[in-house]
Design a protein around this motif. Structure first.
Motif, PDB file in Angstrom:
ATOM      1  N   ALA A  80       0.833  -1.193   0.000  1.00  0.00           N
ATOM      2  CA  ALA A  80       0.000   0.000   0.000  1.00  0.00           C
ATOM      3  C   ALA A  80       0.875   1.254   0.000  1.00  0.00           C
ATOM      4  O   ALA A  80       0.597   2.215  -0.735  1.00  0.00           O
ATOM      5  N   ALA A  81       1.928   1.252   0.810  1.00  0.00           N
ATOM      6  CA  ALA A  81       2.828   2.410   0.877  1.00  0.00           C
ATOM      7  C   ALA A  81       3.494   2.653  -0.475  1.00  0.00           C
ATOM      8  O   ALA A  81       3.600   3.799  -0.924  1.00  0.00           O
ATOM      9  N   ARG A  82       3.926   1.570  -1.145  1.00  0.00           N
ATOM     10  CA  ARG A  82       4.534   1.715  -2.471  1.00  0.00           C
ATOM     11  C   ARG A  82       3.557   2.296  -3.482  1.00  0.00           C
ATOM     12  O   ARG A  82       3.942   3.006  -4.392  1.00  0.00           O
ATOM     13  N   ALA A  83       2.267   1.998  -3.294  1.00  0.00           N
ATOM     14  CA  ALA A  83       1.234   2.518  -4.201  1.00  0.00           C
ATOM     15  C   ALA A  83       0.744   3.895  -3.757  1.00  0.00           C
ATOM     16  O   ALA A  83      -0.094   4.500  -4.422  1.00  0.00           O
ATOM     17  N   GLY A  84       1.261   4.382  -2.607  1.00  0.00           N
ATOM     18  CA  GLY A  84       0.840   5.691  -2.104  1.00  0.00           C
ATOM     19  C   GLY A  84      -0.574   5.667  -1.535  1.00  0.00           C
ATOM     20  O   GLY A  84      -1.284   6.668  -1.581  1.00  0.00           O
ATOM     21  N   LEU A  85      -0.996   4.516  -0.994  1.00  0.00           N
ATOM     22  CA  LEU A  85      -2.359   4.347  -0.479  1.00  0.00           C
ATOM     23  C   LEU A  85      -2.321   3.855   0.957  1.00  0.00           C
ATOM     24  O   LEU A  85      -1.320   3.290   1.411  1.00  0.00           O
ATOM     25  N   SER A  86      -3.420   4.036   1.647  1.00  0.00           N
ATOM     26  CA  SER A  86      -3.563   3.401   2.955  1.00  0.00           C
ATOM     27  C   SER A  86      -3.886   1.924   2.709  1.00  0.00           C
ATOM     28  O   SER A  86      -4.232   1.531   1.588  1.00  0.00           O
ATOM     29  N   VAL A  87      -3.784   1.121   3.750  1.00  0.00           N
ATOM     30  CA  VAL A  87      -4.117  -0.303   3.606  1.00  0.00           C
ATOM     31  C   VAL A  87      -5.567  -0.451   3.163  1.00  0.00           C
ATOM     32  O   VAL A  87      -5.883  -1.242   2.279  1.00  0.00           O
ATOM     33  N   ARG A  88      -6.470   0.327   3.753  1.00  0.00           N
ATOM     34  CA  ARG A  88      -7.891   0.273   3.388  1.00  0.00           C
ATOM     35  C   ARG A  88      -8.091   0.625   1.911  1.00  0.00           C
ATOM     36  O   ARG A  88      -8.796  -0.070   1.182  1.00  0.00           O
ATOM     37  N   GLU A  89      -7.448   1.702   1.467  1.00  0.00           N
ATOM     38  CA  GLU A  89      -7.566   2.113   0.062  1.00  0.00           C
ATOM     39  C   GLU A  89      -6.974   1.056  -0.867  1.00  0.00           C
ATOM     40  O   GLU A  89      -7.520   0.771  -1.931  1.00  0.00           O
ATOM     41  N   PHE A  90      -5.834   0.484  -0.457  1.00  0.00           N
ATOM     42  CA  PHE A  90      -5.183  -0.545  -1.267  1.00  0.00           C
ATOM     43  C   PHE A  90      -6.082  -1.769  -1.433  1.00  0.00           C
ATOM     44  O   PHE A  90      -6.247  -2.288  -2.541  1.00  0.00           O
ATOM     45  N   LEU A  91      -6.674  -2.221  -0.328  1.00  0.00           N
ATOM     46  CA  LEU A  91      -7.569  -3.382  -0.408  1.00  0.00           C
ATOM     47  C   LEU A  91      -8.796  -3.079  -1.268  1.00  0.00           C
ATOM     48  O   LEU A  91      -9.229  -3.912  -2.064  1.00  0.00           O
ATOM     49  N   LYS A  92      -9.357  -1.889  -1.107  1.00  0.00           N
ATOM     50  CA  LYS A  92     -10.517  -1.501  -1.904  1.00  0.00           C
ATOM     51  C   LYS A  92     -10.164  -1.507  -3.389  1.00  0.00           C
ATOM     52  O   LYS A  92     -10.915  -2.032  -4.216  1.00  0.00           O
ATOM     53  N   LYS A  93      -9.029  -0.932  -3.743  1.00  0.00           N
ATOM     54  CA  LYS A  93      -8.590  -0.902  -5.141  1.00  0.00           C
ATOM     55  C   LYS A  93      -8.341  -2.311  -5.653  1.00  0.00           C
ATOM     56  O   LYS A  93      -8.712  -2.640  -6.778  1.00  0.00           O
ATOM     57  N   LEU A  94      -7.750  -3.142  -4.831  1.00  0.00           N
ATOM     58  CA  LEU A  94      -7.480  -4.525  -5.215  1.00  0.00           C
ATOM     59  C   LEU A  94      -8.786  -5.251  -5.551  1.00  0.00           C
ATOM     60  O   LEU A  94      -8.884  -5.938  -6.572  1.00  0.00           O
ATOM     61  N   VAL A  95      -9.786  -5.086  -4.726  1.00  0.00           N
ATOM     62  CA  VAL A  95     -11.078  -5.736  -4.955  1.00  0.00           C
ATOM     63  C   VAL A  95     -11.769  -5.152  -6.186  1.00  0.00           C
ATOM     64  O   VAL A  95     -12.316  -5.874  -7.015  1.00  0.00           O
ATOM     65  N   GLU A  96     -11.743  -3.824  -6.317  1.00  0.00           N
ATOM     66  CA  GLU A  96     -12.390  -3.181  -7.461  1.00  0.00           C
ATOM     67  C   GLU A  96     -11.729  -3.570  -8.777  1.00  0.00           C
ATOM     68  O   GLU A  96     -12.400  -3.725  -9.799  1.00  0.00           O
ATOM     69  N   ASP A  97     -10.406  -3.724  -8.768  1.00  0.00           N
ATOM     70  CA  ASP A  97      -9.674  -4.054  -9.989  1.00  0.00           C
ATOM     71  C   ASP A  97      -9.752  -5.531 -10.346  1.00  0.00           C
ATOM     72  O   ASP A  97      -9.379  -5.928 -11.448  1.00  0.00           O
ATOM     73  N   PHE A  98     -10.214  -6.342  -9.417  1.00  0.00           N
ATOM     74  CA  PHE A  98     -10.312  -7.779  -9.655  1.00  0.00           C
ATOM     75  C   PHE A  98     -11.443  -8.034 -10.635  1.00  0.00           C
ATOM     76  O   PHE A  98     -12.589  -7.706 -10.385  1.00  0.00           O
ATOM     77  N   GLU A  99     -11.139  -8.574 -11.784  1.00  0.00           N
ATOM     78  CA  GLU A  99     -12.140  -8.857 -12.821  1.00  0.00           C
ATOM     79  C   GLU A  99     -12.937 -10.091 -12.433  1.00  0.00           C
ATOM     80  O   GLU A  99     -12.368 -11.105 -12.047  1.00  0.00           O
ATOM     81  N   SER A 100     -14.252 -10.005 -12.550  1.00  0.00           N
ATOM     82  CA  SER A 100     -15.074 -11.165 -12.226  1.00  0.00           C
ATOM     83  C   SER A 100     -14.785 -12.317 -13.173  1.00  0.00           C
ATOM     84  O   SER A 100     -14.984 -13.475 -12.838  1.00  0.00           O
ATOM     85  N   ASP A 101     -14.287 -12.013 -14.386  1.00  0.00           N
ATOM     86  CA  ASP A 101     -13.932 -13.081 -15.322  1.00  0.00           C
ATOM     87  C   ASP A 101     -12.721 -13.862 -14.846  1.00  0.00           C
ATOM     88  O   ASP A 101     -12.466 -14.969 -15.302  1.00  0.00           O
ATOM     89  N   ASP A 102     -11.949 -13.263 -13.920  1.00  0.00           N
ATOM     90  CA  ASP A 102     -10.769 -13.939 -13.399  1.00  0.00           C
ATOM     91  C   ASP A 102     -11.113 -14.970 -12.329  1.00  0.00           C
ATOM     92  O   ASP A 102     -10.266 -15.750 -11.929  1.00  0.00           O
TER      93      ASP A 102
END
Length: 156
Positions: A80-102
């Motif tokens: 998260a720090a490397r991405a410039g995000l908080s842990v909460r923001e990082f997890l949210k982005k991770l979930v949002e970016d996860f394609e349902s087709d995957d």
């Protein structure tokens, strides 16, 4: 919940936690919300969380806790720090970016061989919808066979 009983409903909230999300409504709005709740799930599936999800559609979702081991949390913090995000923001982005087709399809399905009274494993994948329908069908059969209507509990 007297108002719901007076409106003729026989299915009512079963406890205070189920009634709480409804207390901010009165009159027709309360009746409409309760009708939406009872139309959305069988009686044994109606929980306080389910009621809240139906009637509180304008409110932000409640936060939940996630228990993970310290090493995994440290890795999350570093990424998260490397991405410039908080842990909460990082997890949210991770979930949002996860394609349902995957999402991997289940690689096995269970089939009942009616001729041999046995359960066989079939390598034909089932979709989530098919598995859900199968589960619902099995639950309905159990209700019909054992007369368990209204006695099942929701584990969520």
């Amino acid at each position: 919940m007297l108002e719901l009983a007076q409106a003729g409903f026989t299915q009512l909230p079963q406890c205070e936690s189920q009634a709480r999300p409804l207390t901010k409504f009165t009159g027709d709005e309360l009746i409409d919300k309760w009708e939406a709740v009872i139309a959305s799930a069988p009686a044994h599936r109606i929980t306080a969380a389910h009621i809240a999800s139906i009637v509180d559609d304008d409110e932000p979702e409640q936060q939940r806790q996630l228990k993970i081991d310290a090493q995994t949390y440290t890795q999350l913090q570093e990424k998260a720090a490397r991405a410039g995000l908080s842990v909460r923001e990082f997890l949210k982005k991770l979930v949002e970016d996860f394609e349902s087709d995957d999402e991997p399809e289940p690689d096995i399905a269970i089939a009942i061989d009616q001729d041999e009274d046995a359960i066989a494993i079939d390598k034909t994948p089932m979709t989530i919808e098919e598995l859900s329908k199968w589960r619902d069908d099995v639950e309905q059969l159990l209700v019909e066979y054992y007369g368990l209507a209204g006695t099942a509990t929701d584990s969520s």
